[in-house]
Design a protein around this motif. Sequence first.
Motif: not given
Length: 338
Positions: A213, A240-241, A244, A247, A249, A275, A277
């Motif tokens: 990934s 962000q997409d 995501d 995957n 990390k 980001n 979040e």
Amino acid sequence: MNLEDIATVKSILSQPQKIVIIPHKNPDGDAIGSCLGLYCFLKSLKQEVSVIAPNDYPKFLKWMPKNEVVLNFEKENSQAKKRLEEATVIFTLDFNDLSRTGQLEAILKDKQADFIMIDHHQQPKDYARVTYSDVSMSSTCEMVYNFIEYLGGLDKIDASIATNLYTGIMTDTGSFKYRSTSSRTHKVVSDLIDRGADNMEIHRQVFDTNSPSRLHLLGVALSNMVILQEYKTAYITLSQDELDANNFKKGDTEGFVNYGLTLEGIVFAVIFIENKEEGIIKISFRSVGDFSVNEFARKHFNGGGHDNAAGGRSDTNMETTIENFNEILKTYKSKLNP
């Protein structure tokens, strides 16, 4: 360090202390390496020592000797707070402004303890009893080696300390290619190898352990690269997409920004990472030559760092951030084309 500071540290460490060592938020190899290297050294002096990281850090650093002692403030909050309450000495490593510790800042600002700063970033704040600051140094890990030498403790550097310090020096110098890598740096790493650092294995652990990934994400990043020859600049965006979908990390984008500088004629490279979040665009800046990304980041993107490597952030969305960056870039044309 001057003689007065060395004497002060020796006096502090001549008594039993409850010591906490803290790196900056989102710690990198130099931050973790310096903290764990110093941890092992202070334990050899029979001190009670803890390492508290403000948050998590990449998997490719978690193989390092004594990594298991690190408390994650976000995940092990009550235990970390207890250690901080009891601390009589606090070492802050690889940062020089308490704002770089995230949620820990409020606790540290009110904490009564002997603070000792070891750091190589520009414009240090005045919060420590002892400040060992040197912007000419390759890394905080090289400074920790010097710190140990100042205290007469080189004989205590074992394979664990050597491995941790070597890792931080290697990562913060871009495998010894950045301008801050001095002849002294090479002498230090030579000694660390002699004392047990396995340079080939360290490099393999940090750089040669990929997931599918992460490689797919690198492919996306490179396909998103925009090259602005007029400004000798290349930048990458990652939404962000896109993170995501691959995957993502923590640590997966480490080093991506440097690919721009591998292009002929490019002296300024940037990566913008969304980001959602935190509601920010995280930005990393790299340069070669005399263009100071530290000044650029401080002036325009709430950041800073070193002359050739810095970070920042934007509180607007990706589209607006890129538009703003391109407008700012126009005012730097002469500096990028001296």
